[in-house]
Scaffold this motif. Structure first.
Motif, PDB file in Angstrom:
ATOM      1  N   VAL A  82       0.836  -1.213   0.000  1.00 60.90           N
ATOM      2  CA  VAL A  82       0.000   0.000   0.000  1.00 60.90           C
ATOM      3  C   VAL A  82       0.864   1.255   0.000  1.00 60.90           C
ATOM      4  N   TYR A  83       2.106   1.132   0.476  1.00 65.47           N
ATOM      5  CA  TYR A  83       2.989   2.300   0.522  1.00 65.47           C
ATOM      6  C   TYR A  83       3.515   2.695  -0.856  1.00 65.47           C
ATOM      7  N   GLU A  84       3.263   1.846  -1.865  1.00 69.73           N
ATOM      8  CA  GLU A  84       3.645   2.219  -3.229  1.00 69.73           C
ATOM      9  C   GLU A  84       2.962   3.515  -3.654  1.00 69.73           C
ATOM     10  N   SER A  85       1.839   3.853  -3.015  1.00 69.24           N
ATOM     11  CA  SER A  85       1.101   5.065  -3.396  1.00 69.24           C
ATOM     12  C   SER A  85       1.906   6.334  -3.173  1.00 69.24           C
ATOM     13  N   PHE A  86       2.922   6.278  -2.283  1.00 68.20           N
ATOM     14  CA  PHE A  86       3.698   7.499  -2.052  1.00 68.20           C
ATOM     15  C   PHE A  86       5.201   7.281  -1.912  1.00 68.20           C
ATOM     16  N   ALA A  87       5.658   6.068  -1.602  1.00 71.27           N
ATOM     17  CA  ALA A  87       7.079   5.878  -1.301  1.00 71.27           C
ATOM     18  C   ALA A  87       7.975   6.158  -2.491  1.00 71.27           C
TER      19      ALA A  87
END
Length: 436
Positions: A144-149
């Protein structure tokens, strides 16, 4: 990008002098400011073969790689799943910069503190790993952190969250030039009412796809020999070596530093300017010389005042010739020492100019210029006083830093020694203007 010219700042800006009170460095030739600085003065290089490639001389791609960095040794475990390597490096550099400055974010107004960083590549490793999962395992396996990392602003956002800094915050993207644009913008934030800004730049994009992307830009040296790959102003110049890392600085108003009784001030960010080159095919000259003159005018100094120039050092013959011509035009033949310590780290995109600024401030502190390594055959006719091979002992009170980004971005920054700083506002103890 804004063109900053002298005289445009409001009169009140003179009472909000931007001083550097902390430095945090993560570099290929040293983790931590003093470790990196000592290695730089010794001429130690952090350029090495890319891991997982052939290590035969002349075969492996080269990068400025930071060895031995274990994020878990420095950061809480909860941050690791949501951050790319670049953000972890930036967070650690920020922690070190704050520790160096003595500033305690918990004791300062949260809306008076901001974060302004530069980043040109984003979180390459993180996003490529997650995209590989998407292709091979399906969307349910993607973090889910792919959205901003992966995003360019991740460094700014994570630093802001970690330290409760809720004031004006930004990310600037202009490749190499962005590293100075971030520092110039941090000064603008202070002039508009901020008290403290964490600023600078850190880069890392060296998973296999990242390496290919750097090479595809067309400016990377194909040499596999670390001591002959990155040779700015040399007859063998054939491109640069990319690298990872950079520096984060604590920049605050002199008044705020005095109020919290800061232990030391490295110097002042006194002048900044940015311009664009003319379009291809134009008969107008490149904009670098104009940028440097605007930055010096903004700082209230003349070419005769400048003690050293930290060069952009593209290591491409045409770009080196243009930079050497700009320096000679401003300072005259051999008129000022010129150095490019980035020959020991590679070009760090948005992180490089922040690291050059850290080097300039430490040159002020220690009265020594770091060397440009490996340049053994300077191009004839380029009349610049390049500091080569060994450090040079010189009293440094005014330093000029130059940076150029792809497609015509030019930026310049001037830093002043504490004894050259503008008069402090009423009530600011003189002690905050000097090193301890």
């Amino acid at each position: 990008m804004t063109i900053t010219a002298p005289g445009t700042a409001p009169a009140a800006a003179a009472t909000r002098t931007a001083v550097v009170t902390g430095i945090g460095v993560v570099a290929p030739n040293g983790l931590g400011t003093e470790e990196w600085w000592s290695a730089t003065l010794r001429g130690e290089s952090g350029i090495r073969p890319v891991p997982d490639h052939s290590t035969r001389p002349g075969q492996a791609p080269l990068i400025g790689l930071i060895p031995g960095f274990e994020a878990a040794d420095h950061l809480p475990g909860r941050l690791l799943p949501q951050t790319d390597r670049v953000t972890r490096l930036a967070l650690v550099a920020s922690d070190w910069a704050l520790a160096d400055s003595g500033a305690d974010p918990a004791a300062l107004p949260e809306y008076g503190m901001g974060v302004v960083t530069s980043n040109a590549t984003g979180g390459f490793e993180f996003t490529h790993r997650e995209i590989r999962k998407l292709w091979t395992q399906g969307p349910q396996h993607v973090s889910v952190y792919e959205s901003f990392a992966w995003f360019y602003a991740a460094n700014t956002g994570q630093i802001s969250i970690r330290h409760g800094m809720r004031g004006p915050s930004n990310v600037l993207i202009a490749e190499q030039a962005g590293g100075l644009d971030a520092l110039g913008h941090a000064r603008r934030v202070l002039r508009k009412g901020g008290e403290l800004v964490l600023t600078g730049g850190v880069e890392s994009a060296f998973d296999p796809w990242g390496v290919v992307s750097h090479i595809a830009g067309g400016r990377v040296s194909r040499s596999g020999h670390p001591d002959r790959a990155y040779l700015p102003f040399d007859t063998g110049a054939s491109g640069h070596v990319p690298g990872e890392g950079g520096a984060i600085l604590v920049v605050e108003t002199a008044a705020a530093a005095a109020e919290r009784e800061a232990g030391h001030v490295y110097g002042e960010i006194a002048g900044y300017a940015a311009t664009f080159d003319p379009p291809p095919g134009s008969s107008a000259p490149p904009g670098l010389a104009r940028t440097a003159r605007l930055a010096m005018a903004d700082a209230g100094v003349t070419p005769e005042d400048v003690d050293v120039v930290f060069a952009d050092a593209a290591a491409l013959p045409a770009l080196d010739a243009a930079e050497a011509a700009a320096i000679e035009e401003i300072f005259g033949p051999y008129g000022v020492p010129v150095t490019a310590p980035k020959t020991m780290t590679g070009r760090l995109a948005g992180g490089g100019p922040a690291l050059d600024t850290a080097a300039a401030l430490l040159a002020v502190r220690d009265s020594v210029l770091p060397p440009t390594v490996n340049v053994e055959r300077p191009v004839p006719g380029r009349r610049i006083d390049l500091v080569r091979g060994e450090p040079r002992e010189v009293r440094v009170e005014v330093a000029l830093i130059l940076a150029r980004g792809h497609h015509g971005f030019n930026s310049a920054l001037v830093v002043l020694a504490p004894n050259r700083m503008a008069a402090a506002p009423a009530g600011v103890p003189a002690a905050v203007r000097h090193h301890t």
